[in-house]
Design a protein around this motif. Structure first.
Motif, mmCIF file in Angstrom:
data_model
loop_
_atom_site.group_PDB
_atom_site.id
_atom_site.type_symbol
_atom_site.label_atom_id
_atom_site.label_comp_id
_atom_site.label_asym_id
_atom_site.label_seq_id
_atom_site.Cartn_x
_atom_site.Cartn_y
_atom_site.Cartn_z
ATOM 1 N N GLU A 68 0.867 -1.160 0.022
ATOM 2 C CA GLU A 68 -0.028 -0.088 -0.137
ATOM 3 C C GLU A 68 0.838 1.320 -0.012
ATOM 4 O O GLU A 68 1.352 1.492 0.974
ATOM 5 N N LEU A 69 1.009 2.019 -1.069
ATOM 6 C CA LEU A 69 1.905 2.930 -1.238
ATOM 7 C C LEU A 69 1.147 4.159 -1.454
ATOM 8 O O LEU A 69 -0.107 4.261 -1.839
ATOM 9 N N PRO A 70 1.722 5.393 -1.339
ATOM 10 C CA PRO A 70 1.224 6.679 -1.904
ATOM 11 C C PRO A 70 0.333 6.483 -3.180
ATOM 12 O O PRO A 70 -0.682 7.175 -3.607
ATOM 13 N N ALA A 71 1.336 6.052 -4.071
ATOM 14 C CA ALA A 71 0.838 5.753 -5.355
ATOM 15 C C ALA A 71 -0.389 4.788 -5.601
ATOM 16 O O ALA A 71 -1.132 4.926 -6.794
ATOM 17 N N GLY A 72 -0.787 4.208 -4.451
ATOM 18 C CA GLY A 72 -1.932 3.226 -4.649
ATOM 19 C C GLY A 72 -1.488 2.117 -4.139
ATOM 20 O O GLY A 72 -0.502 1.779 -3.787
ATOM 21 N N GLN A 73 -2.339 0.997 -4.468
ATOM 22 C CA GLN A 73 -2.177 -0.481 -4.176
ATOM 23 C C GLN A 73 -1.496 -1.327 -5.178
ATOM 24 O O GLN A 73 -1.676 -0.939 -6.435
ATOM 25 N N ILE A 74 -0.233 -1.872 -4.925
ATOM 26 C CA ILE A 74 0.548 -2.735 -5.914
ATOM 27 C C ILE A 74 0.449 -4.096 -5.420
ATOM 28 O O ILE A 74 0.728 -4.489 -4.157
ATOM 29 N N TYR A 75 0.228 -5.039 -6.299
ATOM 30 C CA TYR A 75 0.256 -6.501 -5.824
ATOM 31 C C TYR A 75 1.752 -6.939 -6.762
ATOM 32 O O TYR A 75 1.642 -6.799 -8.041
ATOM 33 N N LEU A 97 -8.060 -7.043 -8.113
ATOM 34 C CA LEU A 97 -8.351 -6.645 -9.506
ATOM 35 C C LEU A 97 -9.274 -5.333 -9.559
ATOM 36 O O LEU A 97 -10.606 -5.423 -9.819
ATOM 37 N N THR A 98 -8.706 -4.094 -8.915
ATOM 38 C CA THR A 98 -9.541 -3.019 -8.685
ATOM 39 C C THR A 98 -9.102 -1.988 -9.797
ATOM 40 O O THR A 98 -7.983 -2.413 -10.612
ATOM 41 N N ASP A 99 -9.934 -0.938 -9.986
ATOM 42 C CA ASP A 99 -9.676 -0.245 -11.239
ATOM 43 C C ASP A 99 -8.306 0.407 -11.025
ATOM 44 O O ASP A 99 -7.594 0.727 -12.115
ATOM 45 N N ASN A 100 -7.568 0.633 -9.800
ATOM 46 C CA ASN A 100 -6.553 1.525 -9.738
ATOM 47 C C ASN A 100 -5.117 0.647 -9.291
ATOM 48 O O ASN A 100 -4.068 1.243 -9.346
ATOM 49 N N ALA A 101 -5.644 -0.797 -8.954
ATOM 50 C CA ALA A 101 -4.380 -1.290 -8.336
ATOM 51 C C ALA A 101 -3.448 -1.887 -9.685
ATOM 52 O O ALA A 101 -3.948 -2.184 -10.672
ATOM 53 N N ILE A 102 -2.031 -1.822 -9.105
ATOM 54 C CA ILE A 102 -1.265 -2.189 -10.309
ATOM 55 C C ILE A 102 -0.605 -3.673 -9.942
ATOM 56 O O ILE A 102 -0.446 -3.873 -8.771
#
Lengths: 151, 338
Positions: A68-75, A97-102
């Motif tokens: 969980e980063l300022p840039a958003g959720q990353i997996y 698989l959300t709209d914003n997760a990388i």
């Protein structure tokens, strides 16, 4: 398509950081290459550039490491140990698989059929101790990322 | 107090029954048994992380084989983290709700606490405090254990776990899985001193580990060699020596730093003979004693969860009426059991 020659570990991390700078929310990035090619090293540079400060643990055994980063959720996924693509369901793929997760996916081949299509495919090939890296866009979002990366 | 333990944090589904008076009464792993039809063992090849279809039949079978019923249980312990959230939620969901339906307490157990307390299942258990080196496919960490729930992380891997380095190096050398035994076997034919692998992160202070560089070193060394069987054996030996030596250096530092005289080795990598021998030498040099749990309790298992849960339930700790699991869960956040 962007072609690059990467000399060593440090250059691979720098490339990861550049890719992070060009990346867009919700992007799915496949990292393809043999064992020891430098996929995790690139991922490390990527995560660090987006503000992750701790260590970047290998997801080989855990299969997924969430950030969980300022840039958003990353997996950060490593599907090397996946015996069947359907196992992704047991791991909770749908929740990621959300709209914003990388998604950064190592060994995406093992998830074929269940794993969603990539926006960008990064391929790392051996050349002695150096590496050839190909960044290929396979969607409109991927194309925007590749253009930003080439700048 | 008789406790059912459920472990489902990653690949293995492990179930056990631990009694505070009688000790470990029964334990089993899904991967190691044949599940009988009457308990629901109808699907021969379940995916390794399909805990949903494994857990309940496994509990039923273990109880039946032990001559027990659900009514004989006084509490249920389940792994609530860290691990794969999907896998953890299965054990937590089943464990918490089964306890509720039986009107008995449930307790959420930290997976690494289970590993740290696994040597307590042995007849010759270490007394507190001790230093533990936990090295497996998924973890490599040094922990100072003062008592149950009193853990201080001294250092851990910043990238790959030691077991992962064994598996990947074995793969690079064209060997089978799991990598540990495969590397150890061909390393016996290796020429000592032909190759020298780095000892990562030993030339500076600290108790952190890093093993991803050894994999790359193996790739490059193999590429520069003739790639023949002898070269592979020599690389395997050099790799194994580097891992054992690196761990010995870190364990020595940990013992020096803490002033403790007991060293516990746990996790799947502890099966490696060269590592055991190297740490036995270290312990002897320092007047310390080396402990390790039996092999089946080094890898993921339900027994360690039942044991840890029993200790917490006996101390009056329990989980509320909530099904909760955590992918990340720092060891230091655990409460002490006094």
């Amino acid at each position: 398509m962007v072609l690059l020659s990467v000399r060593d570990d440090m250059a691979m991390r720098a490339l990861g950081a550049r890719l992070a700078g060009a990346c867009l929310p919700g992007a799915i990035i496949y990292l393809v290459g043999e064992l020891g090619a430098g996929k995790s090293t690139l991922a490390r540079g990527f995560l660090r550039a987006l503000g992750h400060e701790g260590s970047v643990r290998s997801p080989t055994y855990t299969l997924v490491e969430p950030y969980e980063l300022p840039a958003g959720q990353i997996y950060h996924l490593d599907l090397y140990r996946l015996a069947d693509p359907e196992e992704l369901e047991f791991l909770g793929l749908r929740d990621w698989l959300t709209d914003n997760a990388i998604l950064l996916v190592e060994w995406p081949q093992r998830g074929a059929g269940v794993l969603p299509a990539a926006d960008v495919i990064v391929t790392i090939a051996y050349d002695g101790t150096a590496r050839h890296v190909t960044v290929m866009a396979v969607s409109e979002k991927g194309r925007q990322i590749a253009v930003a990366l080439a700048e | 107090m008789r406790i059912l333990g459920i472990e489902s944090s990653c690949d293995e589904t492990g179930i056990a029954i631990y009694d505070s008076e009688r000790g470990l009464e029964a334990h089993t792993l899904y991967s190691q048994i044949e599940l009988h039809l009457e308990y629901g063992g109808v699907v021969p090849e379940l995916a390794s992380r399909d805990h949903v279809r494994k857990t309940v039949p496994l509990i039923k079978q273990l109880l039946a084989e032990s001559g027990l019923t659900l009514a004989d249980l006084d509490g249920i312990a389940y792994t609530a983290g860290p691990g794969l959230i999907g896998a953890l939620l299965v054990g937590a969901g089943i464990g918490r709700s089964l306890a509720w339906s039986l009107g008995i307490p449930a307790v959420a157990v930290h997976h690494m606490e289970g590993h740290l307390l696994a040597p307590m299942l042995e007849a010759e258990a270490p007394a507190f405090p001790f230093v533990a080196l936990l090295a497996s496919g998924g973890h490599t960490m040094l922990v100072q254990v003062e008592g149950i729930g009193q853990y201080q992380l001294l250092g851990e891997t910043v990238d790959d776990a030691a077991g992962e380095a064994f598996d990947k190096t074995a793969k690079l050398l064209g060997l089978g899985y799991p990598g540990g035994p495969a590397i150890a076997k061909i390393a016996e034919q290796g020429t000592p001193g032909r190759f020298r692998f780095p000892r990562p992160m030993t030339n500076r202070p600290g108790l952190e580990f890093s093993f991803s560089g050894l994999k790359t070193f193996a790739v490059n060394t193999l590429a520069e060699s003739a790639g023949d069987d002898q070269s592979k054996a020599d690389i395997a030996l050099a790799f194994e020596v580097a891992v054992a030596e690196t761990m010995a250096i870190k364990c020595r530092r940990a013992l020096e730093q803490t002033g403790l005289k007991r060293l516990v080795l746990a996790g799947g990598v502890s099966a490696n003979r060269r590592l055991r021998q190297r740490l036995a030498v270290l312990a002897a040099e320092r007047g310390a004693k080396l402990y390790y749990p039996r092999a089946e309790f080094c890898t993921d298992n339900g027994a360690m969860i039942a044991y840890a849960g029993c200790a917490r339930l006996m101390a009056g700790q329990s989980e509320g009426l909530v099904i909760q699991a955590r992918a990340r869960w720092p060891l230091e956040q655990l409460s002490a059991v006094t």
